[in-house]
Design a protein around this motif. Sequence first.
Motif, PDB file in Angstrom:
ATOM      1  N   PHE A 198       0.900  -1.160  -0.044  1.00  0.00           N
ATOM      2  CA  PHE A 198      -0.077   0.055  -0.072  1.00  0.00           C
ATOM      3  C   PHE A 198       0.871   1.268  -0.148  1.00  0.00           C
ATOM      4  CE2 PHE A 198      -4.649  -1.095   0.329  1.00  0.00           C
ATOM      5  CZ  PHE A 198      -4.241  -2.269   0.202  1.00  0.00           C
ATOM      6  N   GLU A 199       2.072   1.052   0.746  1.00  0.00           N
ATOM      7  CA  GLU A 199       2.884   2.479   0.716  1.00  0.00           C
ATOM      8  C   GLU A 199       3.469   2.609  -0.837  1.00  0.00           C
ATOM      9  OE1 GLU A 199       7.574   3.158   2.204  1.00  0.00           O
ATOM     10  OE2 GLU A 199       6.533   2.155   0.450  1.00  0.00           O
ATOM     11  N   LEU A 200       3.681   1.425  -1.413  1.00  0.00           N
ATOM     12  CA  LEU A 200       4.286   1.738  -2.873  1.00  0.00           C
ATOM     13  C   LEU A 200       3.164   2.322  -3.603  1.00  0.00           C
ATOM     14  CD1 LEU A 200       7.170   1.271  -3.797  1.00  0.00           C
ATOM     15  CD2 LEU A 200       6.343  -0.917  -5.118  1.00  0.00           C
ATOM     16  N   ILE A 201       2.014   2.000  -3.402  1.00  0.00           N
ATOM     17  CA  ILE A 201       1.040   2.577  -4.254  1.00  0.00           C
ATOM     18  C   ILE A 201       0.830   3.981  -4.174  1.00  0.00           C
ATOM     19  CG2 ILE A 201      -1.787   2.369  -4.446  1.00  0.00           C
ATOM     20  CD1 ILE A 201      -1.747  -0.570  -3.725  1.00  0.00           C
ATOM     21  N   GLY A 202       0.980   4.259  -2.786  1.00  0.00           N
ATOM     22  CA  GLY A 202       1.006   5.679  -2.476  1.00  0.00           C
ATOM     23  C   GLY A 202       2.292   6.248  -3.111  1.00  0.00           C
ATOM     24  N   VAL A 203       3.413   5.649  -3.311  1.00  0.00           N
ATOM     25  CA  VAL A 203       4.419   6.242  -4.007  1.00  0.00           C
ATOM     26  C   VAL A 203       4.321   6.483  -5.273  1.00  0.00           C
ATOM     27  CG1 VAL A 203       6.972   5.671  -4.944  1.00  0.00           C
ATOM     28  CG2 VAL A 203       6.230   5.250  -2.560  1.00  0.00           C
ATOM     29  N   ILE A 204       3.466   5.442  -5.983  1.00  0.00           N
ATOM     30  CA  ILE A 204       3.090   5.617  -7.459  1.00  0.00           C
ATOM     31  C   ILE A 204       2.265   7.005  -7.713  1.00  0.00           C
ATOM     32  CG2 ILE A 204       1.987   4.677  -9.548  1.00  0.00           C
ATOM     33  CD1 ILE A 204       3.154   2.009  -8.389  1.00  0.00           C
ATOM     34  N   LEU A 205       1.370   7.039  -6.718  1.00  0.00           N
ATOM     35  CA  LEU A 205       0.269   8.164  -6.781  1.00  0.00           C
ATOM     36  C   LEU A 205       1.168   9.483  -6.589  1.00  0.00           C
ATOM     37  CD1 LEU A 205      -2.976   6.828  -5.210  1.00  0.00           C
ATOM     38  CD2 LEU A 205      -2.440   6.795  -7.586  1.00  0.00           C
ATOM     39  N   GLY A 206       1.879   9.457  -5.509  1.00  0.00           N
ATOM     40  CA  GLY A 206       2.761  10.763  -5.090  1.00  0.00           C
ATOM     41  C   GLY A 206       3.557  11.156  -6.082  1.00  0.00           C
ATOM     42  N   GLY A 207       4.041   9.791  -7.129  1.00  0.00           N
ATOM     43  CA  GLY A 207       4.773  10.653  -8.105  1.00  0.00           C
ATOM     44  C   GLY A 207       4.244  11.078  -9.292  1.00  0.00           C
ATOM     45  N   PHE A 208       2.865  10.475  -9.574  1.00  0.00           N
ATOM     46  CA  PHE A 208       2.095  10.843 -10.847  1.00  0.00           C
ATOM     47  C   PHE A 208       1.523  12.153 -10.670  1.00  0.00           C
ATOM     48  CE2 PHE A 208      -2.149  10.602 -12.538  1.00  0.00           C
ATOM     49  CZ  PHE A 208      -1.854  10.665 -14.076  1.00  0.00           C
ATOM     50  N   PHE A 209       0.684  12.393  -9.413  1.00  0.00           N
ATOM     51  CA  PHE A 209       0.069  13.858  -9.474  1.00  0.00           C
ATOM     52  C   PHE A 209       0.993  15.090  -9.628  1.00  0.00           C
ATOM     53  CE2 PHE A 209      -3.243  10.739  -7.798  1.00  0.00           C
ATOM     54  CZ  PHE A 209      -4.300  11.077  -8.861  1.00  0.00           C
ATOM     55  N   PRO A 210       1.977  15.197  -8.524  1.00  0.00           N
ATOM     56  CA  PRO A 210       2.725  16.444  -8.523  1.00  0.00           C
ATOM     57  C   PRO A 210       3.471  16.499  -9.925  1.00  0.00           C
ATOM     58  CG  PRO A 210       3.207  14.851  -6.842  1.00  0.00           C
ATOM     59  CD  PRO A 210       2.214  14.035  -7.380  1.00  0.00           C
ATOM     60  N   SER A 211       3.695  15.392 -10.659  1.00  0.00           N
ATOM     61  CA  SER A 211       4.331  15.446 -12.042  1.00  0.00           C
ATOM     62  C   SER A 211       3.394  16.088 -13.052  1.00  0.00           C
ATOM     63  CB  SER A 211       4.984  14.014 -12.443  1.00  0.00           C
ATOM     64  OG  SER A 211       4.048  13.282 -13.079  1.00  0.00           O
ATOM     65  N   ILE A 212       2.247  15.819 -13.133  1.00  0.00           N
ATOM     66  CA  ILE A 212       1.171  16.319 -13.719  1.00  0.00           C
ATOM     67  C   ILE A 212       1.046  17.717 -13.383  1.00  0.00           C
ATOM     68  CG2 ILE A 212      -1.290  16.417 -14.125  1.00  0.00           C
ATOM     69  CD1 ILE A 212      -0.701  13.709 -15.263  1.00  0.00           C
ATOM     70  N   LEU A 213       0.975  18.014 -12.053  1.00  0.00           N
ATOM     71  CA  LEU A 213       0.867  19.399 -11.798  1.00  0.00           C
ATOM     72  C   LEU A 213       2.143  20.290 -12.175  1.00  0.00           C
ATOM     73  CD1 LEU A 213      -0.821  18.961  -8.003  1.00  0.00           C
ATOM     74  CD2 LEU A 213      -1.801  19.726 -10.441  1.00  0.00           C
ATOM     75  N   ALA A 214       3.122  19.825 -12.105  1.00  0.00           N
ATOM     76  CA  ALA A 214       4.429  20.468 -12.375  1.00  0.00           C
ATOM     77  C   ALA A 214       4.718  20.534 -13.996  1.00  0.00           C
ATOM     78  CB  ALA A 214       5.547  20.145 -11.736  1.00  0.00           C
ATOM     79  N   GLY A 215       3.656  19.803 -14.710  1.00  0.00           N
ATOM     80  CA  GLY A 215       3.947  19.852 -15.967  1.00  0.00           C
ATOM     81  C   GLY A 215       5.114  19.028 -16.479  1.00  0.00           C
ATOM     82  N   ARG A 216       5.550  17.973 -15.644  1.00  0.00           N
ATOM     83  CA  ARG A 216       6.847  17.050 -15.951  1.00  0.00           C
ATOM     84  C   ARG A 216       6.279  16.047 -16.221  1.00  0.00           C
ATOM     85  NH1 ARG A 216       9.464  19.719 -11.414  1.00  0.00           N
ATOM     86  NH2 ARG A 216       8.468  18.343 -10.065  1.00  0.00           N
ATOM     87  N   PHE A 217       5.197  15.538 -16.380  1.00  0.00           N
ATOM     88  CA  PHE A 217       4.800  14.216 -16.974  1.00  0.00           C
ATOM     89  C   PHE A 217       4.904  14.034 -18.385  1.00  0.00           C
ATOM     90  CE2 PHE A 217       1.930  10.945 -18.772  1.00  0.00           C
ATOM     91  CZ  PHE A 217       2.189   9.940 -17.661  1.00  0.00           C
TER      92      PHE A 217
END
Lengths: 193, 181, 191
Positions: free
Chosen positions: C97-116
Amino acid sequence: MTAPLVDFAAFSAASQLAIAVFIGLAFGFALERAGLGDARKLAGQFYVTDFTVLKVMFSAIVTAMLGAYWLARLGVLDLARVFVPETYVLPQLAGGALFGIGFVLAGLCPGTSCVAAATGRGDGALTVVGMFAGVLATGLAFAPLRAFYASTARGSLTLPQLLDLPYGVVVCAIVAIALAVFRIVERWERRAA
Amino acid sequence: MNRTLAIAALVLGALAAIGGSPYRAQHANVDAARLARAIAHEDDHVTALELAEWIRDRKPRLRIIDLRSEREFATYHLPRAERVPIEAIPSTPFARDETLVLISDGGAHAAQAWVLLQSLGYRDVYFLRGGLGEWLDDVMSPAKPSDLTRYFGGVPRATGDEAAYGGGTSAAVKAMRRRGC
Amino acid sequence: MSGAPLAADDVREVDRAASSHVQVTRAYADPYVAGVALGLVLLAAFVVMGRGLGASGAFASSAAGVVSAIAPRRAATNEYFARYLAGDGPWRDWLLFELIGVILGGFFPSILAGRFRFEIARGPRLARTPRLALALAGGALMGTGAVLARGCTSGLALTGGALLSVGSWLFIAVAFASAFAVAPLVRKAWR
C-alpha cells in the motif's frame, strides 16, 4: 503515551493501510520533486556529474537520524520499538554488489523506478518489470540459497554497538561525515559543469 | 537555506554527542505482580512439544531466540532458530507483533531473559521450559516416537543412553546430552 | 498559446523548445530540501508505525501473491514466499500500500508541475531498445540483490541508515562501490 503510535492507538488493519498510502504519497512526492524519477539524473552520479541521489539520500538519513535521536531523547519516541533492519553480513555484501550493478544499468532503484514509471517513463516501467521478475525468480530458486541467506546473522546490530561508542557520538560523526561529503561533491559537480 | 539546514544539522549533531543514550530500555519497568501471575498460570513457558507444533505449523511471526554460545549453536540448533547472546537481549528491538521463544541450555538463562523482555514491555514471550535438553528428549528422541519426531528427522530412543540422533545431528549432540544440558 | 493559428516562426520556436527540453515545466526542488522532506517522511513513519519506508518488500509480497494464485502448494512450501502469505496475506501488505502511495505521489505532482511525459530516459548515444533491455536487466539484478540483502535503497539503506543499522551501512557502501566500479564499463549507455 509515547510513539510509535501504532503500539498504543490500536489502529485497525484498514487504517494502517490508509496510513501506508499516505506515507507513500509523501515519499513519492519528495522523490519526484527531487528529480529522482529521471534515470539520467541518477546515473549522472556514477560519472561524477550529478550527485542529486547522494544528496537527497544522505540528507534524508541525517534528518531522520537526528529526528529519531532527539525525539527518543525527549521521551516522545521509544527507539527500542522501532524496527531496525537486521544485519546479515555476507548476504548483504553479495546483495549490495548485485544491487549496485543493477542500479547503474537501470539508472533507477526500486522506489525511484516506480516514480519514473508513474511520470510516464518507459524505462521506469521496464525496471519495475525487471525488479518483479528478479524477486520472483530468486524467490522461486530460494531453496539452494537458503543457507547463504541465513548465514552470518548479527541480529539488529547497530553502529554504536559495533563500535562500542555512545549512540549520540555516532550520530554526531555521521552528521559531520555527511556535511563533509556534501562539500566535496559540490566541488566535483562544479568541476564537471 | 542550505546553509541554515547545515548549521541546524551540525548543532543537533554536536549536542547529540553529549546528549546521552536515546534508549529508555535501560530503565526497564517491572510490574512484579503481573509477572508473578503469568508465572503462576504457567503462561511464561512452552513445552518442547508445543514449540515443535508451532514450528511445524509455521506459526506466523514466530521467532526462536537461542541464547547459547556460538559454538553450541553451530553444533546443533532448532530449525528456524537464531542466536542472540543474552547480553544483547536488552538492546535488540524485536517487533511487537512477534512471538518470541527463548531457548538456553537448561532453561535458566531463557527464564531470566523472559523477565528481561517482559520488563522491556514485550508481552508475547515464552521460554522453552526444559531448555534444549527437553527438545532433544521429547521431540528428537522420545521413548515413543510421534509424528513430530519424524517431522524433525529424529529417531526414537534406543535402550539406555546410546540414543541415535537423526536429522544431521551428530556425535557432538550426543556428547552434549551426556553432559546433561 | 490561444486558438490563433501559429505563424511559421512560432512553430519553429515550439519545435526547438521541445527538442532542447526547455518547456513550461517547473524546475526540480533543491536536493537538500527534498532530502530533508524525505527524512521527515521517514521520521513520520518511525513515529506513527514504528517502522521505516520500503519498496522491494512490496515486490516480494506481490510476487508471493502471484505464485500463490498460480501454484498455491509451491508458494506455501517455499520458505521465502511463505512468510508473505502469513497473516493478512500478500495483497494486504503494508509496504504494498505504501508503494501504491509512492506511485500516486509521483504521478499527481508530475502532472501538476507539467513534468509528466511519455519518454524513455536514456543517454545520448543509446537507442531505445537497448535502453529498455538495460532497464529490464538492471531491474532483475536489483531484484535479486534486494532479496539477498533483505531490502533496497528505501527499506534497507534509508530506513536502516537513519537507525544506524550495521547491515544498512554495509549495503550502502557496497552498492555504491559496485555501481562506481561498473559505471566505466557501461559508459556508452549514459554519456
